[in-house]
Enzyme design. Structure first.
Site, PDB file in Angstrom:
ATOM      1  N   GLN A   1       1.019  -1.119   0.067  1.00 31.64           N
ATOM      2  CA  GLN A   1       0.076   0.177   0.061  1.00 31.64           C
ATOM      3  C   GLN A   1       0.747   1.169  -0.127  1.00 31.64           C
ATOM      4  O   GLN A   1       0.690   2.171  -0.807  1.00 31.64           O
ATOM      5  CB  GLN A   1      -0.882  -0.119   1.423  1.00 31.64           C
ATOM      6  CG  GLN A   1      -2.029   1.007   1.351  1.00 31.64           C
ATOM      7  CD  GLN A   1      -3.225   0.538   0.301  1.00 31.64           C
ATOM      8  OE1 GLN A   1      -3.234  -0.404  -0.264  1.00 31.64           O
ATOM      9  NE2 GLN A   1      -4.294   1.476   0.386  1.00 31.64           N
TER      10      GLN A   1
ATOM     11  N   GLU B   1      -6.747  21.550 -24.532  1.00 30.75           N
ATOM     12  CA  GLU B   1      -5.351  22.431 -24.629  1.00 30.75           C
ATOM     13  C   GLU B   1      -4.143  21.782 -24.820  1.00 30.75           C
ATOM     14  O   GLU B   1      -2.925  22.048 -24.314  1.00 30.75           O
ATOM     15  CB  GLU B   1      -5.203  23.033 -22.821  1.00 30.75           C
ATOM     16  CG  GLU B   1      -6.085  24.200 -22.764  1.00 30.75           C
ATOM     17  CD  GLU B   1      -6.349  25.302 -23.837  1.00 30.75           C
ATOM     18  OE1 GLU B   1      -5.314  25.803 -24.131  1.00 30.75           O
ATOM     19  OE2 GLU B   1      -7.458  25.517 -24.360  1.00 30.75           O
TER      20      GLU B   1
END
Length: 664
Positions: free
Chosen positions: A330, A424
């Site tokens: 994790q 963009e």
């Protein structure tokens, strides 16, 4: 121990002054105070509720967005908020709306490309929202290739007007936010044609709808392009389709700060340098990088808090199970994302400085740093948005099954954010632009022309092409000089290798097409170096607060060494480091995770996000996850009745073996 206790215990482990880091994250004490005040103002106002968004139908969702956007404007006026405060309020309302394009694209386009007279006419109307604008550039058939746009603006010298026309189906404007149902005006990009000659793409201010009854003006066909990815998400925005049928506008509605058309139809360049338009591009891309740091930090905040609350496996003799955040797998997935959030924040801060510097230079007719600034902002837009989109999805997976619930906040955050990889500038197209600049820089190394800005390191190419990394122990990787030299050597060697391979082709353009994959990787290496170097530069500044600089130093090393670990093939194949040194970097990275661990919750608390803005049951600041998840489940419309609609028509006949008589 319940979830509330988990987070209280986690916060007590912090080894730094969280309040001081909040100020560092915000950029200044003033910025923190404004952000904190406005975020709480929005969170405390029930009119800005958003937890029901994924359950609303499109029409209801859109109408609700119109209400919120208008109410937000009303509050801005009532509270007399300045531009900074108003921008923050729209940010914390956290709902894509027509106002985003009005303030983010329409107004900057007029400021950047309009003459003084045009600005005096149009900006007061836009600032008061007496007109609502959009930015109509992308077409059904062309997005990234702006020079391929098909919409035409033909000058008619007899009437002193431009005729705006959509000559083909693919010339239909497609995607502009706010266009579908709301915008009254648009900055429309079209091919300027005078006396049969095509002068390329230019911007024109075109009124689209009546200011009396909002109906489309004659010759204009306009509507919404339909539902988009995700529940709620970007479906609050009316992305539009627009076609022109010989629509006439006055000549003075062409944005003429740089190029002008005279009464006689003569096209001429004004005395304003055409490079000025690049200033607007740098500004927009700097904003996108800043938005990336906000989106990734939000996802990381949710995943980190839930990882501390959630417990799975590891129970000894009936005791508590292990916190998920304590599992090394994790940490290995989560902590580099936490480091990325801070890395993107600081490179975004630096881009603000770059925008100011570029603007001042342009005004002084100094264009020397412009190509580098353009390449740098293009590359960082690509790098940060791609990494952020991937990070949000990774955070969803880090939250297990519950991450898939809309109430986790992550599915909608992902759906809202992923368009940033395309708008963009498509991210791969932008990296190829960076690669072109890098190839040009390499080609000029022998000419005596020194590379500038973020490519200055290439001026030491001779050293970087042959230097050997001197790391001998894992802790040697904590030296900023060792990290920087490895990243500079990698970027230089990859660019030079591409340039050498390009030189083997008789036709350079053919070579560029053939080597695109390698060129993109070289561009990524260059951009990752920029982020690492700006993080290191940040740490060289005077950072107040007990332990703040130390914990940021840990994150900087996590960011850099994780990239080295993920792109180990680059570093090894270019000879920048040895396999042994790569192993030492991985060893040091594991140790760094153990230093992040006690500070993890405090590091995400420093983002200072309200529960309203986070919009996540899993990321609640009080850690009270499971009771709230259970409570939220019963709010779903399906639970309005115990027996579902459709039971008597479909399920009962199925159970009773009466399908022949069922009304299917």
């Amino acid at each position: 121990m319940n979830g509330v206790d988990y987070l209280a215990d986690e916060r007590s482990k912090a080894q730094f002054d969280v309040d001081e880091l909040k100020i560092v994250w915000a950029g200044s004490r003033h910025a923190f105070e404004v952000s904190d005040r406005i975020s709480r103002l929005v969170a405390s106002d029930p009119a800005f509720r958003k937890d029901n968004r994924p359950m609303l139908g499109r029409k209801e969702l859109f109408k609700n967005t119109l209400r919120k956007a208008t109410y937000a404007w009303k509050r801005i006026i009532e509270l007399r908020l300045n531009e900074e405060e108003a921008s923050k309020l729209r940010f914390y309302v956290d709902e894509p709306a027509f106002t985003d394009l009005h303030w983010g694209m329409f107004v900057p386009a007029i400021k950047g490309q309009g003459t003084d007279e045009q600005q005096q006419k149009w900006l007061p109307l836009a600032y008061k929202m007496q007109i609502i604008g959009c930015y109509a550039q992308t077409e059904l058939g062309h997005g990234s290739n702006v020079q391929g746009l098909e919409t035409t603006a033909t000058f008619d010298p007899q009437t002193d007007e431009f005729i705006i026309h959509s000559p083909t189906l693919t010339s239909s404007k497609w995607w502009p936010g706010g266009l579908g149902k709301i915008s009254t005006h648009g900055v429309v990009y079209a091919r300027l044609i005078t006396d049969g000659q095509d002068h390329g793409v230019h911007g024109f201010i075109v009124q689209l709808r009546s200011l009396d009854d909002h109906s489309p003006l004659p010759g204009i066909t306009v509507g919404d392009i339909g539902m988009k990815f995700g529940n709620g998400a970007y479906n609050t925005m009316d992305n539009g389709v627009l076609r022109f049928d010989h629509v006439r506008i006055p000549r003075n509605q062409m944005l003429m700060r740089v190029f002008q058309v005279t009464r006689e139809g003569k096209v001429m360049q004004s005395n304003v340098p055409r490079q000025l338009v690049y200033g607007t591009m740098v500004f927009v891309r700097q904003t996108i990088v800043a938005d990336a740091s906000c989106a990734i930090s939000r996802a990381v905040c949710i995943a980190t808090r839930y990882s501390a609350v959630r417990r799975q496996f590891g129970s000894q003799n009936g005791g508590a199970e292990t916190q998920v955040i304590d599992y090394k797998t994790q940490q290995n997935r989560l902590f580099p994302l936490l480091a990325s959030a801070y890395a993107f924040r600081f490179v975004g801060e630096w881009l603000k400085w770059l925008y100011t510097d570029v603007t001042q230079r342009l005004q002084a007719n100094d264009f020397s740093t412009l190509p580098e600034a353009h390449a740098c902002t293009a590359g960082l837009k690509s790098l940060t948005t791609s990494a952020t989109a991937d990070a949000i999805e990774e955070c969803r997976k880090l939250c297990g099954g519950h991450g898939y619930l809309c109430t986790s906040g992550l599915p909608e955050l992902f759906a809202v954010y992923v368009p940033a990889c395309t708008y963009e500038g498509d991210n791969i197209v932008l990296l190829l632009q960076v690669a072109r600049f890098l190839m040009k820089t390499v080609s000029q190394l022998g000419s005596g022309k020194k590379p500038v800005g973020t490519t200055a390191y290439m001026g030491r190419a001779e050293h970087l092409l042959q230097c050997q990394c001197d790391v001998q122990r894992a802790e040697d990787w904590l030296k900023p000089s060792a990290i920087l030299e490895a990243f500079e050597a990698r970027a230089t060697r990859m660019s030079v290798a591409c340039a050498r391979n390009l030189s083997k082709f008789k036709n350079q353009e053919e070579g560029f097409l053939e080597l695109q994959a390698d060129l993109v990787e070289a561009a990524v290496a260059h951009c990752q170096l920029i982020v690492v170097s700006k993080f290191i530069e940040k740490l060289q500044q005077d950072i107040p607060g007990n332990g703040v600089k130390q914990v940021l130093g840990v994150l900087c090393n996590v960011y850099a060494l994780n990239i080295l670990h993920k792109h180990l093939g680059d570093f090894l194949s270019t000879g920048c480091i040895t396999p042994k040194q790569g192993s030492l970097a991985s060893e040091q990275l594991r140790y760094l995770y153990s230093q992040v661990r006690p500070n993890a919750i405090a590091l995400v608390d420093a983002f200072n996000y309200t529960d309203h803005y986070l919009g996540s049951v899993l990321g609640r600041s009080d850690g009270n996850v499971y009771p709230k998840l259970y409570e939220e489940a019963w709010k779903d419309p399906l639970n309005d009745t115990v027996v579902p609609d459709g039971y008597h028509e479909y399920i009962r006949p199925l159970l009773k073996q009466q399908l022949r008589t069922a009304r299917l």
